[in-house]
Scaffold this motif. Structure first.
Motif, PDB file in Angstrom:
ATOM      1  N   GLU A  39      36.366  54.098  18.631  1.00 23.32           N
ATOM      2  CA  GLU A  39      36.119  52.722  18.313  1.00 23.32           C
ATOM      3  C   GLU A  39      35.742  52.403  16.849  1.00 23.32           C
ATOM      4  N   GLU A  40      35.755  51.033  16.567  1.00 22.36           N
ATOM      5  CA  GLU A  40      35.558  50.161  15.314  1.00 22.36           C
ATOM      6  C   GLU A  40      34.918  49.643  14.903  1.00 22.36           C
ATOM      7  N   ALA A  41      34.138  49.759  13.411  1.00 24.76           N
ATOM      8  CA  ALA A  41      32.494  48.984  13.580  1.00 24.76           C
ATOM      9  C   ALA A  41      33.213  47.870  12.583  1.00 24.76           C
ATOM     10  N   GLY A  42      32.092  46.923  12.457  1.00 21.14           N
ATOM     11  CA  GLY A  42      32.198  45.610  12.024  1.00 21.14           C
ATOM     12  C   GLY A  42      32.058  46.337  10.120  1.00 21.14           C
ATOM     13  N   ALA A  43      30.964  46.370   9.827  1.00 23.95           N
ATOM     14  CA  ALA A  43      30.321  47.062   8.359  1.00 23.95           C
ATOM     15  C   ALA A  43      29.929  48.053   8.130  1.00 23.95           C
ATOM     16  N   ALA A  44      30.475  49.776   9.020  1.00 22.16           N
ATOM     17  CA  ALA A  44      29.927  50.252   9.060  1.00 22.16           C
ATOM     18  C   ALA A  44      29.473  51.210   7.617  1.00 22.16           C
ATOM     19  N   THR A  45      29.024  52.146   7.875  1.00 20.21           N
ATOM     20  CA  THR A  45      28.242  52.460   6.150  1.00 20.21           C
ATOM     21  C   THR A  45      28.595  54.629   6.449  1.00 20.21           C
ATOM     22  N   GLY A  46      29.243  54.623   7.684  1.00 23.25           N
ATOM     23  CA  GLY A  46      30.087  56.365   7.716  1.00 23.25           C
ATOM     24  C   GLY A  46      30.678  55.879   9.643  1.00 23.25           C
ATOM     25  N   TYR A  47      31.454  57.320   9.415  1.00 22.86           N
ATOM     26  CA  TYR A  47      32.364  57.254  10.774  1.00 22.86           C
ATOM     27  C   TYR A  47      32.527  59.074  10.664  1.00 22.86           C
ATOM     28  N   ARG A  48      32.257  58.937  11.955  1.00 26.61           N
ATOM     29  CA  ARG A  48      32.336  60.462  12.562  1.00 26.61           C
ATOM     30  C   ARG A  48      33.499  60.171  13.486  1.00 26.61           C
ATOM     31  N   VAL A  49      33.684  62.181  14.028  1.00 29.34           N
ATOM     32  CA  VAL A  49      34.422  62.160  15.381  1.00 29.34           C
ATOM     33  C   VAL A  49      34.617  63.007  15.965  1.00 29.34           C
ATOM     34  N   LEU A  50      33.926  62.949  16.796  1.00 28.74           N
ATOM     35  CA  LEU A  50      33.777  62.965  17.743  1.00 28.74           C
ATOM     36  C   LEU A  50      34.515  63.047  19.476  1.00 28.74           C
ATOM     37  N   LEU A  51      34.236  64.747  19.807  1.00 31.48           N
ATOM     38  CA  LEU A  51      35.110  65.324  21.437  1.00 31.48           C
ATOM     39  C   LEU A  51      33.776  64.429  22.279  1.00 31.48           C
ATOM     40  N   PRO A  52      34.917  63.532  23.494  1.00 31.86           N
ATOM     41  CA  PRO A  52      32.637  62.536  24.323  1.00 31.86           C
ATOM     42  C   PRO A  52      32.869  64.332  25.045  1.00 31.86           C
TER      43      PRO A  52
ATOM     44  N   PHE B  85      43.938  67.906  20.947  1.00 31.91           N
ATOM     45  CA  PHE B  85      42.018  67.227  21.645  1.00 31.91           C
ATOM     46  C   PHE B  85      41.726  65.655  22.244  1.00 31.91           C
ATOM     47  N   PRO B  86      40.981  64.985  22.372  1.00 33.24           N
ATOM     48  CA  PRO B  86      41.539  63.578  22.676  1.00 33.24           C
ATOM     49  C   PRO B  86      40.089  63.379  21.906  1.00 33.24           C
ATOM     50  N   ALA B  87      39.962  63.483  20.330  1.00 37.36           N
ATOM     51  CA  ALA B  87      38.805  62.879  19.410  1.00 37.36           C
ATOM     52  C   ALA B  87      38.978  61.653  19.860  1.00 37.36           C
ATOM     53  N   GLU B  88      37.650  61.283  19.285  1.00 37.85           N
ATOM     54  CA  GLU B  88      37.003  59.994  19.094  1.00 37.85           C
ATOM     55  C   GLU B  88      36.317  59.005  17.773  1.00 37.85           C
ATOM     56  N   LEU B  89      36.745  58.207  17.077  1.00 36.89           N
ATOM     57  CA  LEU B  89      35.839  58.100  16.052  1.00 36.89           C
ATOM     58  C   LEU B  89      34.708  57.098  16.586  1.00 36.89           C
ATOM     59  N   ARG B  90      33.341  57.539  15.669  1.00 32.83           N
ATOM     60  CA  ARG B  90      32.104  56.966  16.169  1.00 32.83           C
ATOM     61  C   ARG B  90      31.662  56.392  15.205  1.00 32.83           C
ATOM     62  N   ALA B  91      31.355  54.763  14.962  1.00 32.17           N
ATOM     63  CA  ALA B  91      31.129  54.272  14.103  1.00 32.17           C
ATOM     64  C   ALA B  91      29.607  54.536  13.352  1.00 32.17           C
ATOM     65  N   GLN B  92      28.974  54.881  12.129  1.00 35.76           N
ATOM     66  CA  GLN B  92      27.485  54.695  11.798  1.00 35.76           C
ATOM     67  C   GLN B  92      27.327  53.534  10.970  1.00 35.76           C
TER      68      GLN B  92
END
Length: 231
Positions: A113-126, A184-191
């Motif tokens: 996941e790529e956020a346009g104007a994120a204030t933070g980022y989370r690393v998550l395993l589905p 581990f298939p970690a994913e990026l989540r924008a906040q």
């Protein structure tokens, strides 16, 4: 006188013997002996100097030898893997549809996941299918030497594993790279901020086939893909 008369008599006798010898009949050949015990008369064959002809040899029929087997084909090395990044997709659902459509053509496929104007980022395993599997994955993460993670229990992300929250995207991506390198298939989540864009990345042995559906697919380093050590 006596001697001359004796010579004349000897000459006359010699002439008489010569005349008799020349005028005698030729002796008939003796007939071959005939057996008195019956049977047919034997016939003598003329003697020849030719060697007897040998009868043609009857060669035994031998089965034809089977054709030689071709040498075994040399083993073909599997095609090297190329790692691609596909997208962006407007939301997670679209990225999931693309991953399902590619199927086995894109191995070790993960979403980013790529956020346009994120204030933070989370690393998550589905999220795992159930709590027990999520806990088992958490134990494997701990055994691999990673810290600062928690198994979520509520909402849409129940049974997912949170692996950290970061303000800087580069820091979050380094965390993801280390987790993926460990399998581990970690994913990026924008906040916060604007709408996110989603990317799909994975390894394939047929990049041309993938690009026939996604022409904008970009090459990336396979070290960032979980399972890259299996290449």
């Amino acid at each position: 006188m006596f001697v001359r008369a004796l010579i004349v008599v000897l000459v006359a006798l010699n002439l008489g013997v010569a005349v008799w010898w020349l005028s005698r009949p030729e002796a008939a050949e003796a007939p071959p002996p005939v057996s008195t015990r019956g049977g047919v008369e034997l016939e003598l064959l003329p003697v020849t100097t030719e060697a007897p002809r040998s009868a043609p040899a009857l060669a035994a029929a031998e089965p034809a030898s089977p054709p030689a087997e071709p040498p075994p084909a040399a083993p073909v090395d599997p095609a090297p893997l190329a790692c691609l990044r596909l997208g962006p997709f407007p939301d997670r659902a679209a990225a999931e549809v693309a991953r399902a459509g590619l199927g086995a053509l894109l191995r070790e496929a993960v979403l980013d996941e790529e956020a346009g104007a994120a204030t933070g980022y989370r690393v998550l395993l589905p999220p795992a299918p159930d709590r027990a599997q999520a806990q088992a994955t958490a134990r494997r993460i701990a055994a691999a030497g990673f810290e600062d993670f928690i198994v979520l229990s509520k909402g849409e992300e129940a049974n997912a594993i949170a692996l950290g929250a970061y303000r800087n995207r580069d820091t979050a991506e380094r965390r993801i790279a280390s987790l993926r390198a460990a399998g581990f298939p970690a994913e990026l989540r924008a906040q916060g901020g604007g709408a996110s864009r989603w990317w799909l990345q994975g390894a394939t042995s047929d990049p041309a086939q993938v690009r026939s559906t996604f022409p904008a697919a970009r090459d990336i380093d396979c070290a960032t893909i979980p399972g890259a050590a299996l290449r």
